[in-house]
Motif scaffolding. Structure first.
Motif, PDB file in Angstrom:
ATOM      1  N   PHE A   6       0.841  -1.196   0.000  1.00 56.14           N
ATOM      2  CA  PHE A   6       0.000   0.000   0.000  1.00 56.14           C
ATOM      3  C   PHE A   6       0.874   1.242   0.000  1.00 56.14           C
ATOM      4  O   PHE A   6       2.042   1.223   0.396  1.00 56.14           O
ATOM      5  N   PHE A   7       0.276   2.334  -0.466  1.00 55.50           N
ATOM      6  CA  PHE A   7       0.937   3.638  -0.484  1.00 55.50           C
ATOM      7  C   PHE A   7       0.424   4.472   0.686  1.00 55.50           C
ATOM      8  O   PHE A   7      -0.755   4.409   1.048  1.00 55.50           O
ATOM      9  N   ILE A   8       1.319   5.285   1.230  1.00 54.13           N
ATOM     10  CA  ILE A   8       0.907   6.290   2.206  1.00 54.13           C
ATOM     11  C   ILE A   8       1.873   7.457   2.085  1.00 54.13           C
ATOM     12  O   ILE A   8       3.096   7.266   2.047  1.00 54.13           O
ATOM     13  N   ILE A   9       1.348   8.666   1.971  1.00 53.33           N
ATOM     14  CA  ILE A   9       2.184   9.862   1.942  1.00 53.33           C
ATOM     15  C   ILE A   9       2.088  10.520   3.308  1.00 53.33           C
ATOM     16  O   ILE A   9       1.003  10.864   3.777  1.00 53.33           O
ATOM     17  N   ALA A  10       3.231  10.668   3.955  1.00 55.25           N
ATOM     18  CA  ALA A  10       3.249  11.196   5.320  1.00 55.25           C
ATOM     19  C   ALA A  10       4.635  11.705   5.649  1.00 55.25           C
ATOM     20  O   ALA A  10       5.629  11.330   5.011  1.00 55.25           O
ATOM     21  N   GLY A  11       4.696  12.569   6.655  1.00 53.08           N
ATOM     22  CA  GLY A  11       5.983  12.958   7.192  1.00 53.08           C
ATOM     23  C   GLY A  11       6.613  11.767   7.889  1.00 53.08           C
ATOM     24  O   GLY A  11       5.917  10.837   8.313  1.00 53.08           O
ATOM     25  N   THR A  12       7.921  11.788   7.988  1.00 53.52           N
ATOM     26  CA  THR A  12       8.616  10.654   8.595  1.00 53.52           C
ATOM     27  C   THR A  12       9.090  10.992  10.008  1.00 53.52           C
ATOM     28  O   THR A  12       9.510  12.134  10.258  1.00 53.52           O
ATOM     29  N   PRO A  13       9.013  10.030  10.919  1.00 54.78           N
ATOM     30  CA  PRO A  13       8.472   8.686  10.708  1.00 54.78           C
ATOM     31  C   PRO A  13       6.945   8.668  10.811  1.00 54.78           C
ATOM     32  O   PRO A  13       6.370   9.372  11.644  1.00 54.78           O
ATOM     33  N   ALA A  14       6.303   7.880   9.967  1.00 57.40           N
ATOM     34  CA  ALA A  14       4.852   7.689  10.030  1.00 57.40           C
ATOM     35  C   ALA A  14       4.554   6.602  11.067  1.00 57.40           C
ATOM     36  O   ALA A  14       5.128   5.514  11.007  1.00 57.40           O
ATOM     37  N   SER A  54       9.936  15.966  -5.779  1.00 59.78           N
ATOM     38  CA  SER A  54      11.390  15.968  -5.709  1.00 59.78           C
ATOM     39  C   SER A  54      11.836  14.630  -5.138  1.00 59.78           C
ATOM     40  O   SER A  54      11.082  13.961  -4.435  1.00 59.78           O
ATOM     41  N   GLY A  55      13.042  14.239  -5.482  1.00 56.06           N
ATOM     42  CA  GLY A  55      13.576  13.006  -4.938  1.00 56.06           C
ATOM     43  C   GLY A  55      14.136  13.238  -3.541  1.00 56.06           C
ATOM     44  O   GLY A  55      14.684  14.295  -3.250  1.00 56.06           O
ATOM     45  N   GLY A  56      13.986  12.270  -2.691  1.00 51.56           N
ATOM     46  CA  GLY A  56      14.506  12.376  -1.333  1.00 51.56           C
ATOM     47  C   GLY A  56      14.771  10.998  -0.763  1.00 51.56           C
ATOM     48  O   GLY A  56      14.382   9.981  -1.350  1.00 51.56           O
ATOM     49  N   THR A  57      15.427  10.990   0.371  1.00 49.57           N
ATOM     50  CA  THR A  57      15.779   9.729   1.004  1.00 49.57           C
ATOM     51  C   THR A  57      15.153   9.618   2.380  1.00 49.57           C
ATOM     52  O   THR A  57      15.260  10.549   3.188  1.00 49.57           O
ATOM     53  N   ILE A  58      14.469   8.519   2.618  1.00 48.11           N
ATOM     54  CA  ILE A  58      14.037   8.166   3.972  1.00 48.11           C
ATOM     55  C   ILE A  58      15.236   7.458   4.589  1.00 48.11           C
ATOM     56  O   ILE A  58      15.594   6.344   4.205  1.00 48.11           O
ATOM     57  N   GLY A  59      15.899   8.136   5.500  1.00 52.36           N
ATOM     58  CA  GLY A  59      17.199   7.701   5.972  1.00 52.36           C
ATOM     59  C   GLY A  59      17.199   6.405   6.765  1.00 52.36           C
ATOM     60  O   GLY A  59      16.197   6.040   7.403  1.00 52.36           O
ATOM     61  N   VAL A  60      18.332   5.731   6.720  1.00 52.32           N
ATOM     62  CA  VAL A  60      18.510   4.515   7.488  1.00 52.32           C
ATOM     63  C   VAL A  60      18.250   4.815   8.962  1.00 52.32           C
ATOM     64  O   VAL A  60      18.645   5.858   9.479  1.00 52.32           O
ATOM     65  N   THR A  77      15.300   5.380  10.203  1.00 52.45           N
ATOM     66  CA  THR A  77      13.974   5.992  10.375  1.00 52.45           C
ATOM     67  C   THR A  77      12.966   4.936  10.793  1.00 52.45           C
ATOM     68  O   THR A  77      12.113   5.172  11.644  1.00 52.45           O
ATOM     69  N   TYR A  78      13.090   3.763  10.172  1.00 57.23           N
ATOM     70  CA  TYR A  78      12.262   2.614  10.517  1.00 57.23           C
ATOM     71  C   TYR A  78      13.176   1.417  10.790  1.00 57.23           C
ATOM     72  O   TYR A  78      14.269   1.308  10.228  1.00 57.23           O
ATOM     73  N   LYS A  79      12.715   0.525  11.623  1.00 61.33           N
ATOM     74  CA  LYS A  79      13.521  -0.617  12.026  1.00 61.33           C
ATOM     75  C   LYS A  79      13.869  -1.501  10.823  1.00 61.33           C
ATOM     76  O   LYS A  79      13.017  -1.774   9.982  1.00 61.33           O
ATOM     77  N   ASN A  80      15.128  -1.907  10.773  1.00 64.04           N
ATOM     78  CA  ASN A  80      15.613  -2.812   9.719  1.00 64.04           C
ATOM     79  C   ASN A  80      15.379  -2.260   8.314  1.00 64.04           C
ATOM     80  O   ASN A  80      15.128  -3.011   7.372  1.00 64.04           O
ATOM     81  N   THR A  81      15.437  -0.932   8.193  1.00 62.31           N
ATOM     82  CA  THR A  81      15.218  -0.295   6.894  1.00 62.31           C
ATOM     83  C   THR A  81      16.436   0.529   6.519  1.00 62.31           C
ATOM     84  O   THR A  81      16.857   1.402   7.277  1.00 62.31           O
ATOM     85  N   SER A  82      17.004   0.263   5.363  1.00 62.21           N
ATOM     86  CA  SER A  82      18.155   1.030   4.878  1.00 62.21           C
ATOM     87  C   SER A  82      17.667   2.304   4.197  1.00 62.21           C
ATOM     88  O   SER A  82      16.462   2.564   4.109  1.00 62.21           O
ATOM     89  N   ASP A  83      18.605   3.105   3.689  1.00 67.06           N
ATOM     90  CA  ASP A  83      18.223   4.312   2.958  1.00 67.06           C
ATOM     91  C   ASP A  83      17.255   3.952   1.840  1.00 67.06           C
ATOM     92  O   ASP A  83      17.516   3.034   1.047  1.00 67.06           O
TER      93      ASP A  83
END
Length: 391
Positions: A216-224, A257-263, A265-271
């Motif tokens: 699923f998609f969700i658009i939100a500020g991080t961390p959601a 714009s392109g951006g990165t959800i940084g390593v 931000t969420y558990k076990n999630t890379s950039d």
């Protein structure tokens, strides 16, 4: 189909407490203060109670309010607009907010920049409805990221893999729904209609947990919050877009714009490479300039900044310094006066960008008159064509 599990009820427990306290406070305000009949009420359209818009809207609404009988700002009371009561209204999201502000069921609201762009031009989700030209900006708020959340065992590795999976693109009337469609259409990913759902965020949480959908998609500020819980419980992970996915969308659409959800931000999630889109605060053009001046001034009062920082993880990103970044629409005259007073806009000069935006907006007003923007639609219908189809 998507029932509420004990796991999800546990997830909602703390948030429901917040909503209850906020609701009780509103009741207290209404019951303890005698309002004059002409006391203005300023309704801010936000989003689902589980998302970020609703609680942030509540903080802003409280900060710009100063009901009759309130203590003076300098004595520890509200620093909002004298006599104003503002409330955060839960809605379907950006598309519903734009329509609600335009037709008068809301005074203001939050919307993603992409949705604002389409409304101004009468494109994409506004193709059937037509252009909406009676909206103006108050401020840019904060950047949001498009999260593509995939089941931990879904086998999804690329955007193209979604074509063979069951996915939710977000509820009709939400900015998530509109942007997800645009991404899939632009990249030529064709998902069978029977495999595409328009679930709310909470329904998507339930469905991916139970295996009823794959992504699923969700658009939100991080961390959601919702994504945090799913990744912590090893139910889902984030899918990174390819560099090509991002570059093509950036080239075509000015609001992405392109951006990165940084390593981390969420558990076990890379950039994670993602599309970013700003959230913006809009009002209707015909609202009193003095009122919007007061609201803008209260929005950027130091007490509001403190309330936002204490009240929400995204509050620190809402800053006066970025208030004019990436605005799609011209400023409301009242807001513009405030920014001129504090030196963020030259007093006498109008930028070339402002002139272009004004011309586009005037054209949108003319187009909009032909499609009756003052209709009573709630914005919950699907508007890609004359038949009801997924947005």
């Amino acid at each position: 189909m998507f029932s509420t599990s004990s796991e999800y009820r546990s997830f909602l427990k703390n948030f429901q407490k917040f909503v209850f306290v906020a609701f009780t406070l509103c009741l207290s305000i209404f019951s303890s203060i005698s309002f004059a009949q002409d006391t203005p009420v300023f309704r801010i359209g936000t989003g689902a109670t589980i998302g970020n818009y609703f609680p942030l809207g509540g903080i802003i609404a409280s900060s710009i309010s100063k009901p009759v009988g309130s203590r003076a700002c300098e004595k520890g009371g509200s620093c909002g607009v004298d006599g104003l009561l503002s409330v955060s209204v839960s809605t379907q999201g950006s598309v519903s907010n734009v329509i609600g502000i335009s037709n008068g069921t809301l005074e203001g609201g939050f919307a993603q920049a992409d949705v604002v762009f389409w409304a101004l031009r009468g494109e994409h989700v506004f193709r059937t409805r037509g252009a909406i030209g009676n909206l103006r900006s108050v401020a840019n708020l904060y950047p949001e990221a498009m999260h593509l959340v995939v089941g931990i065992n879904s086998g999804i590795r690329t955007l193209e893999d979604l074509a063979e999976k069951k996915i939710s693109i977000g509820p009709a009337g939400s900015g998530t729904n509109a942007a997800a469609q645009l991404l899939l259409e632009t990249r030529g990913v064709r998902v069978p209609k029977d495999n595409m759902f328009t679930l709310s965020d909470s329904e998507s949480y339930e469905a991916i947990t139970s295996g009823e959908i794959d992504a699923f998609f969700i658009i939100a500020g991080t961390p959601a919050r919702l994504v945090t819980v799913l990744t912590e419980r090893h139910k889902a992970r984030l899918l990174s877009l390819s560099k090509t996915d991002v570059e093509i969308l950036e080239e075509i659409y000015p609001f992405f714009s392109g951006g990165t959800i940084g390593v981390g931000t969420y558990k076990n999630t890379s950039d994670t490479l993602a599309l970013m889109v700003p959230a913006q605060f809009l009002v209707r053009e015909d609202l009193d300039a003095d009122l919007i001046y007061g609201i803008t001034k209260a929005l950027w009062h130091e007490s509001t900044a403190a309330n936002l920082a204490k009240g929400h993880s995204l509050g620190r990103f809402i800053t006066k310094e970025t208030a004019l970044d990436g605005l799609i629409l011209p400023l409301h005259p009242g807001a513009k006066r405030f920014y001129q007073e504090i030196g963020m806009i030259p007093e006498e000069e109008e930028t070339f960008e402002d002139e272009i935006l004004d011309e586009e907006s005037e054209g949108a007003v003319e187009d909009n008159q032909a499609v009756d923007i003052n209709g009573t639609s709630t914005g919950n219908e699907l508007v890609d064509n004359e038949e009801a189809v997924d947005e």
